[in-house]
Design a protein around this motif. Sequence first.
Motif, PDB file in Angstrom:
ATOM      1  N   PRO A 132      12.504  10.200  10.217  1.00  0.00           N
ATOM      2  CA  PRO A 132      13.019   9.139  12.027  1.00  0.00           C
ATOM      3  C   PRO A 132      12.642   8.110  11.874  1.00  0.00           C
ATOM      4  CG  PRO A 132      12.080  11.810  12.063  1.00  0.00           C
ATOM      5  CD  PRO A 132      11.842  11.627  10.511  1.00  0.00           C
ATOM      6  N   GLY A 133      13.836   7.102  12.350  1.00  0.00           N
ATOM      7  CA  GLY A 133      13.087   5.939  12.441  1.00  0.00           C
ATOM      8  C   GLY A 133      12.730   4.933  11.522  1.00  0.00           C
ATOM      9  N   ASP A 134      13.539   5.541   9.947  1.00  0.00           N
ATOM     10  CA  ASP A 134      13.761   5.147   8.653  1.00  0.00           C
ATOM     11  C   ASP A 134      14.949   4.101   8.539  1.00  0.00           C
ATOM     12  OD1 ASP A 134      14.506   4.328   5.832  1.00  0.00           O
ATOM     13  OD2 ASP A 134      12.103   5.491   5.386  1.00  0.00           O
ATOM     14  N   ALA A 135      14.923   3.146   8.421  1.00  0.00           N
ATOM     15  CA  ALA A 135      16.522   2.251   8.037  1.00  0.00           C
ATOM     16  C   ALA A 135      17.386   3.043   7.043  1.00  0.00           C
ATOM     17  CB  ALA A 135      16.441   0.786   7.661  1.00  0.00           C
ATOM     18  N   ASN A 136      16.873   4.219   6.684  1.00  0.00           N
ATOM     19  CA  ASN A 136      18.139   4.797   5.458  1.00  0.00           C
ATOM     20  C   ASN A 136      18.266   6.208   5.847  1.00  0.00           C
ATOM     21  OD1 ASN A 136      18.395   2.711   3.692  1.00  0.00           O
ATOM     22  ND2 ASN A 136      15.812   2.813   2.648  1.00  0.00           N
ATOM     23  N   PHE A 137      17.742   6.247   6.895  1.00  0.00           N
ATOM     24  CA  PHE A 137      17.913   7.560   7.452  1.00  0.00           C
ATOM     25  C   PHE A 137      19.622   8.153   7.326  1.00  0.00           C
ATOM     26  CE2 PHE A 137      19.007  11.167  10.981  1.00  0.00           C
ATOM     27  CZ  PHE A 137      17.835  11.686  10.956  1.00  0.00           C
ATOM     28  N   GLY A 164      29.509  13.319 -10.586  1.00  0.00           N
ATOM     29  CA  GLY A 164      30.033  13.018 -10.198  1.00  0.00           C
ATOM     30  C   GLY A 164      29.179  10.890  -9.122  1.00  0.00           C
ATOM     31  N   ASP A 165      29.537  10.338  -8.542  1.00  0.00           N
ATOM     32  CA  ASP A 165      29.328   9.546  -7.990  1.00  0.00           C
ATOM     33  C   ASP A 165      28.069   9.562  -7.579  1.00  0.00           C
ATOM     34  OD1 ASP A 165      32.032   8.450  -8.576  1.00  0.00           O
ATOM     35  OD2 ASP A 165      32.495   8.112  -7.104  1.00  0.00           O
ATOM     36  N   SER A 166      27.335   8.327  -7.385  1.00  0.00           N
ATOM     37  CA  SER A 166      25.703   8.473  -7.060  1.00  0.00           C
ATOM     38  C   SER A 166      25.391   6.881  -6.289  1.00  0.00           C
ATOM     39  CB  SER A 166      25.037   8.821  -7.957  1.00  0.00           C
ATOM     40  OG  SER A 166      24.898   8.183  -9.389  1.00  0.00           O
ATOM     41  N   PHE A 167      24.514   6.954  -6.042  1.00  0.00           N
ATOM     42  CA  PHE A 167      23.709   5.441  -5.719  1.00  0.00           C
ATOM     43  C   PHE A 167      22.531   5.303  -6.599  1.00  0.00           C
ATOM     44  CE2 PHE A 167      26.416   7.048  -1.812  1.00  0.00           C
ATOM     45  CZ  PHE A 167      27.331   6.078  -1.467  1.00  0.00           C
ATOM     46  N   ASP A 168      22.944   3.606  -6.435  1.00  0.00           N
ATOM     47  CA  ASP A 168      21.035   2.932  -7.280  1.00  0.00           C
ATOM     48  C   ASP A 168      19.737   3.103  -6.680  1.00  0.00           C
ATOM     49  OD1 ASP A 168      20.246   2.579  -9.806  1.00  0.00           O
ATOM     50  OD2 ASP A 168      20.178   0.700  -8.352  1.00  0.00           O
ATOM     51  N   ASN A 169      20.617   2.722  -5.316  1.00  0.00           N
ATOM     52  CA  ASN A 169      19.293   2.125  -4.042  1.00  0.00           C
ATOM     53  C   ASN A 169      19.476   3.655  -2.696  1.00  0.00           C
ATOM     54  OD1 ASN A 169      21.900   1.152  -3.305  1.00  0.00           O
ATOM     55  ND2 ASN A 169      20.666  -0.501  -2.619  1.00  0.00           N
ATOM     56  N   ALA A 170      18.230   3.211  -2.390  1.00  0.00           N
ATOM     57  CA  ALA A 170      17.729   3.956  -0.798  1.00  0.00           C
ATOM     58  C   ALA A 170      19.322   3.949  -0.257  1.00  0.00           C
ATOM     59  CB  ALA A 170      15.608   3.865  -0.788  1.00  0.00           C
ATOM     60  N   SER A 171      19.149   2.205  -0.040  1.00  0.00           N
ATOM     61  CA  SER A 171      19.809   1.442   1.095  1.00  0.00           C
ATOM     62  C   SER A 171      21.588   2.575   0.416  1.00  0.00           C
ATOM     63  CB  SER A 171      19.908   0.442   1.362  1.00  0.00           C
ATOM     64  OG  SER A 171      19.950  -0.413  -0.124  1.00  0.00           O
ATOM     65  N   ILE A 218       0.538  -1.499  -0.017  1.00  0.00           N
ATOM     66  CA  ILE A 218       0.019  -0.269   0.492  1.00  0.00           C
ATOM     67  C   ILE A 218       0.787   1.213  -0.609  1.00  0.00           C
ATOM     68  CG2 ILE A 218       0.156   0.262   2.337  1.00  0.00           C
ATOM     69  CD1 ILE A 218      -2.821   1.349   2.147  1.00  0.00           C
ATOM     70  N   TYR A 219       0.342   2.370  -0.652  1.00  0.00           N
ATOM     71  CA  TYR A 219       0.984   3.300  -0.710  1.00  0.00           C
ATOM     72  C   TYR A 219       0.960   4.240   0.788  1.00  0.00           C
ATOM     73  CZ  TYR A 219       2.503   3.405  -5.305  1.00  0.00           C
ATOM     74  OH  TYR A 219       3.181   2.474  -6.442  1.00  0.00           O
ATOM     75  N   ASP A 220       1.620   5.278   1.066  1.00  0.00           N
ATOM     76  CA  ASP A 220       1.913   5.861   2.326  1.00  0.00           C
ATOM     77  C   ASP A 220       2.683   6.851   2.752  1.00  0.00           C
ATOM     78  OD1 ASP A 220       0.316   6.518   4.864  1.00  0.00           O
ATOM     79  OD2 ASP A 220       1.193   4.984   6.440  1.00  0.00           O
ATOM     80  N   ASN A 221       2.465   8.210   3.227  1.00  0.00           N
ATOM     81  CA  ASN A 221       3.162   8.766   3.619  1.00  0.00           C
ATOM     82  C   ASN A 221       4.319   8.739   4.095  1.00  0.00           C
ATOM     83  OD1 ASN A 221       0.105  10.699   3.539  1.00  0.00           O
ATOM     84  ND2 ASN A 221       1.430  11.398   2.570  1.00  0.00           N
ATOM     85  N   ILE A 222       5.823   8.609   4.536  1.00  0.00           N
ATOM     86  CA  ILE A 222       6.195   8.109   5.075  1.00  0.00           C
ATOM     87  C   ILE A 222       7.445   8.280   4.963  1.00  0.00           C
ATOM     88  CG2 ILE A 222       5.787   5.538   5.098  1.00  0.00           C
ATOM     89  CD1 ILE A 222       7.425   5.062   3.917  1.00  0.00           C
ATOM     90  N   ARG A 223       8.180   9.829   4.566  1.00  0.00           N
ATOM     91  CA  ARG A 223       9.066  10.127   4.101  1.00  0.00           C
ATOM     92  C   ARG A 223       9.285  11.707   4.197  1.00  0.00           C
ATOM     93  NH1 ARG A 223      13.554   9.213   0.067  1.00  0.00           N
ATOM     94  NH2 ARG A 223      12.456   8.328  -1.528  1.00  0.00           N
ATOM     95  N   ARG A 224      10.314  12.029   4.844  1.00  0.00           N
ATOM     96  CA  ARG A 224      11.060  13.483   4.526  1.00  0.00           C
ATOM     97  C   ARG A 224      11.828  13.191   4.141  1.00  0.00           C
ATOM     98  NH1 ARG A 224       9.812  15.824  10.614  1.00  0.00           N
ATOM     99  NH2 ARG A 224       7.128  15.614  11.099  1.00  0.00           N
TER     100      ARG A 224
END
Length: 639
Positions: free
Chosen positions: A535-540, A574-581, A495-501
């Motif tokens: 806050p609380g996100d594994a990728n904070f 420049g360098d970047s990351f392909d994923n959120a983690s 499901i979609y949700d408002n979870i990120r800042r």
Amino acid sequence: MSKSVIILGLSALSAASPALAASAAVAPDADDATIVVIASGIEQPRSEAGQAITVITQDELQRRQAVVISDLLATTPGVTVSRTGGVGNLTAVRIRGAEDGHTLTLVDGVRINDPSATNGAFDFGGLLTGNIDRIELLRGPNSVIWGSQAIGGVVDIRTEEPGEKLGVKARAEYGYSDQAELVGNVSGKMGPVSASVGGGYFRTDGISQFAGGAERDGYERYGANAKFKVAVSEAVELDLRGYYSRGQLDIDGFAPPTFAFGDTSDQSRVRELTGYAGVNVTLLDGRFRNRIAFTYSDTDRELSDAFGISFDAKGKSERFEYQGTFDVAEPLTLVFGAETETSRMRSISPAFQVTPDIGRATIDAFYAQAIARPIEGLTVTGGARYSDHSRFGGKTTLGANFAYTPNGGKTVLRGTFAEGFKAPTLYQLQSEFGNLNLKPETAKSGDIGVEQHLLDGGVVASVTWFKRKIRNQIDFVSCFFNTAPICTGNSSGGIYDNIRRTRAEGVEFGLALHPVEGFDVVAQYTFIDSENRSPGDANFGKALARRPRQTVSVVADYRFPFGLSLGGTILHVGDSFDNASNSRRLDGYVLVDIRASYPLTETIELYGRVENLFDEQYETVFRYGTIGRAAYGGVRFAF
């Protein structure tokens, strides 16, 4: 010439001025006398706009010889581009570290973001330069004028305008991978009617979309554009516009039994149609200008594999809008308007769904903006917008900016505070993964910059600092083995949700040089620090995916007195990351293009270019191919 020599030369050019760059992407033909529309929705001098704006003119489009608009945008401040393969493949344009779905895109005043797309983004893959006359790019939120989706910025694209006299333009080119393009346009005026009509055809055998693939994935596209203006009287004008694009693309997929990414016979087909019908009424000796219009946008996407159609989506938007502009007095202009937009979507994956996802929503909006010039050299703009969405309710956004020059334009100070919002997409609200309780994504942004003109315009340098925060960003939540309350009773798997800042902060530098007649150099450097602040996100604290922290570009062209033009473009990403983690890194790269053109007569010109001169091997999306060294040549005709 080695790549290291090129990079050293680029660094030396940037070091030549410690505070170089762009509050507007400074180009030799985009100074403060340039008229822009994107800032306030009306024509105004660039010198009055406090926002960060880039203008790409038709002269630059021809000089650069670019085929794909996103390639041009990639060399402008604050913009990064990722593409899943060659020309025609899915292309995301991100402005100042925002999502691609936060970029509002217009063609001839019509919003072309796809209502059926997951995040409402416009796919720049098939948007070619063709009969494009002008591109305006605004960096930062501006929802007061443009409404939903204007969080990262706005890209406003204009096709060929009608001319006073008969004009004919045509172009043909051929090159690498059997790539061919034909483009033509006719414009003119007869009595009260002026018109511009054109079309284009493009095809290429392409490259393998899968970076390790052996078979080429081709692309074919047809396009058309039309504008008609009818002067009913001195005060009334009819304004009709249309744009059409149809493309077919070979793509790679995940074939059974291993379902590993690789060469397949899959195909993608996209049809886009937009229309604009408006009336312009001028009253009170030109002081009161009114525009009433109906706009229409229709996008049809289809994916197919060896078993038939695997996905089909249709998105439509119908929009009624009124805008009034009233010059109260010489130092004050009011801009105000009302809009209502209805969006619809229908999508289905036949292998997984029996019934299609169907969505519909309406946004009603009212806005007002004041442009004041209280003292000489100072322009202050401020306004507010109220939008009422049929699903999530009302939202008010504010915006203000200033532009000030104490010395007649030699030094220009600019600053902006703006809010933006993006309504949840129809897919996020009403698909099988939808959530009717979603809130709109919102943004607050500020920037401040200074632009300096030296040597009678021979040198223009500027620097802009910006910062933006986004709240309530919508993401997909997987409900497999997830005991969160939002997953309770969920049978669709997510499901979609408002979870990120998120937060983005950075600096844009730019420099334009015109040292001698016929020689122009434009350089830019952008630093963007964009990260997850949930806050609380594994990728904070981690960097947002596919957002390079640094980009540098130099565009140089010289026209000899006898007509020959030589030019080149250097782009370092420049360098970047392909994923959120941030566990999968995309290495940075340097691309070098060279080009030349020569007029045979006053109406015929030959041109040619080599792209990716040093055959750089790189990826903008993990495991997706990119084009190596490629050469193209063509001829232009115009009278």
